[in-house]
Design a protein around this motif. Structure first.
Motif, PDB file in Angstrom:
ATOM      1  N   ASN A   9     -23.139 -50.102  15.405  1.00 52.95           N
ATOM      2  CA  ASN A   9     -23.380 -49.099  16.442  1.00 52.95           C
ATOM      3  C   ASN A   9     -24.320 -48.000  15.939  1.00 52.95           C
ATOM      4  N   ALA A  10     -24.183 -47.619  14.675  1.00 52.96           N
ATOM      5  CA  ALA A  10     -25.065 -46.600  14.102  1.00 52.96           C
ATOM      6  C   ALA A  10     -26.500 -47.109  14.036  1.00 52.96           C
ATOM      7  N   LEU A  11     -26.678 -48.371  13.628  1.00 56.90           N
ATOM      8  CA  LEU A  11     -28.026 -48.943  13.578  1.00 56.90           C
ATOM      9  C   LEU A  11     -28.623 -49.050  14.975  1.00 56.90           C
ATOM     10  N   LYS A  12     -27.800 -49.421  15.955  1.00 59.92           N
ATOM     11  CA  LYS A  12     -28.273 -49.501  17.326  1.00 59.92           C
ATOM     12  C   LYS A  12     -28.680 -48.119  17.821  1.00 59.92           C
ATOM     13  N   PHE A  13     -27.943 -47.101  17.454  1.00 57.87           N
ATOM     14  CA  PHE A  13     -28.279 -45.735  17.839  1.00 57.87           C
ATOM     15  C   PHE A  13     -29.628 -45.325  17.248  1.00 57.87           C
ATOM     16  N   VAL A  14     -29.863 -45.678  15.982  1.00 58.38           N
ATOM     17  CA  VAL A  14     -31.140 -45.363  15.337  1.00 58.38           C
ATOM     18  C   VAL A  14     -32.279 -46.044  16.092  1.00 58.38           C
ATOM     19  N   CYS A  15     -32.086 -47.313  16.470  1.00 62.11           N
ATOM     20  CA  CYS A  15     -33.123 -48.032  17.220  1.00 62.11           C
ATOM     21  C   CYS A  15     -33.332 -47.418  18.600  1.00 62.11           C
ATOM     22  N   ASP A  16     -32.246 -46.993  19.238  1.00 64.02           N
ATOM     23  CA  ASP A  16     -32.379 -46.352  20.543  1.00 64.02           C
ATOM     24  C   ASP A  16     -33.128 -45.031  20.434  1.00 64.02           C
ATOM     25  N   LEU A  17     -32.928 -44.329  19.341  1.00 65.72           N
ATOM     26  CA  LEU A  17     -33.542 -43.019  19.151  1.00 65.72           C
ATOM     27  C   LEU A  17     -34.997 -43.132  18.696  1.00 65.72           C
ATOM     28  N   LEU A  18     -35.254 -43.953  17.680  1.00 67.21           N
ATOM     29  CA  LEU A  18     -36.580 -44.028  17.075  1.00 67.21           C
ATOM     30  C   LEU A  18     -37.396 -45.247  17.493  1.00 67.21           C
ATOM     31  N   GLY A  19     -36.746 -46.235  18.054  1.00 70.10           N
ATOM     32  CA  GLY A  19     -37.436 -47.461  18.443  1.00 70.10           C
ATOM     33  C   GLY A  19     -37.146 -48.580  17.458  1.00 70.10           C
ATOM     34  N   HIS A  20     -37.345 -49.803  17.920  1.00 70.11           N
ATOM     35  CA  HIS A  20     -37.072 -50.983  17.102  1.00 70.11           C
ATOM     36  C   HIS A  20     -38.190 -51.224  16.095  1.00 70.11           C
ATOM     37  N   LYS A  21     -37.855 -51.933  15.027  1.00 68.98           N
ATOM     38  CA  LYS A  21     -38.823 -52.356  14.012  1.00 68.98           C
ATOM     39  C   LYS A  21     -38.860 -53.881  14.033  1.00 68.98           C
ATOM     40  N   TYR A  22     -39.696 -54.435  14.930  1.00 70.22           N
ATOM     41  CA  TYR A  22     -39.743 -55.880  15.113  1.00 70.22           C
ATOM     42  C   TYR A  22     -40.609 -56.545  14.062  1.00 70.22           C
ATOM     43  N   LYS A  23     -40.153 -57.718  13.619  1.00 73.92           N
ATOM     44  CA  LYS A  23     -40.904 -58.568  12.705  1.00 73.92           C
ATOM     45  C   LYS A  23     -40.876 -59.979  13.260  1.00 73.92           C
ATOM     46  N   VAL A  24     -41.953 -60.737  13.021  1.00 69.60           N
ATOM     47  CA  VAL A  24     -42.007 -62.127  13.462  1.00 69.60           C
ATOM     48  C   VAL A  24     -41.047 -62.939  12.595  1.00 69.60           C
ATOM     49  N   THR A  25     -40.097 -63.620  13.238  1.00 68.53           N
ATOM     50  CA  THR A  25     -39.140 -64.425  12.491  1.00 68.53           C
ATOM     51  C   THR A  25     -39.344 -65.915  12.710  1.00 68.53           C
ATOM     52  N   GLN A  26     -40.066 -66.290  13.770  1.00 70.25           N
ATOM     53  CA  GLN A  26     -40.306 -67.699  14.030  1.00 70.25           C
ATOM     54  C   GLN A  26     -41.601 -67.841  14.802  1.00 70.25           C
ATOM     55  N   LYS A  27     -42.440 -68.785  14.373  1.00 73.41           N
ATOM     56  CA  LYS A  27     -43.655 -69.109  15.108  1.00 73.41           C
ATOM     57  C   LYS A  27     -43.415 -70.424  15.837  1.00 73.41           C
ATOM     58  N   VAL A  28     -43.247 -70.335  17.152  1.00 75.81           N
ATOM     59  CA  VAL A  28     -42.979 -71.521  17.964  1.00 75.81           C
ATOM     60  C   VAL A  28     -44.263 -72.313  18.130  1.00 75.81           C
ATOM     61  N   THR A  29     -45.330 -71.671  18.570  1.00 75.24           N
ATOM     62  CA  THR A  29     -46.675 -72.248  18.638  1.00 75.24           C
ATOM     63  C   THR A  29     -47.619 -71.204  18.067  1.00 75.24           C
TER      64      THR A  29
END
Length: 93
Positions: A9-29
């Protein structure tokens, strides 16, 4: 178990406040990818129009089938190029 939930919940709060840090985890095509937030593990994928959308079970199945079709096509094209390169060029004079 309660500590794990409160940490999540704390990590989700940080993402809600500051935004997500997305990384590519799978290349489908070559142009369809799966992105995962490094903090809260929220997942997104690319839809048919190129927009990011939430990775639902429906999109997981679509990505799995798309990856299989793409992989088979690439193998077929690779085998075709190997087969066509085995024939020597003839001199036309």
């Amino acid at each position: 178990m309660k500590n794990a939930t409160s940490k999540q919940n704390a990590l989700k709060f940080v993402c809600d406040l500051l935004g997500h840090k997305y990384k590519v985890t799978q290349k489908v095509t070559s142009h369809v990818k799966v992105y995962t937030c490094s903090c809260c593990n929220h997942q997104l994928t690319t839809d048919s129009k190129g927009n990011l959308t939430e990775l639902t079970p429906k999109f997981q199945e679509i990505n799995k089938d798309l990856e299989r079709i793409y992989r088979n096509r690439m193998m077929r094209l690779k085998n075709k190029s190997f087969t066509s390169s085995n024939y020597p060029l003839r001199n036309i004079a």
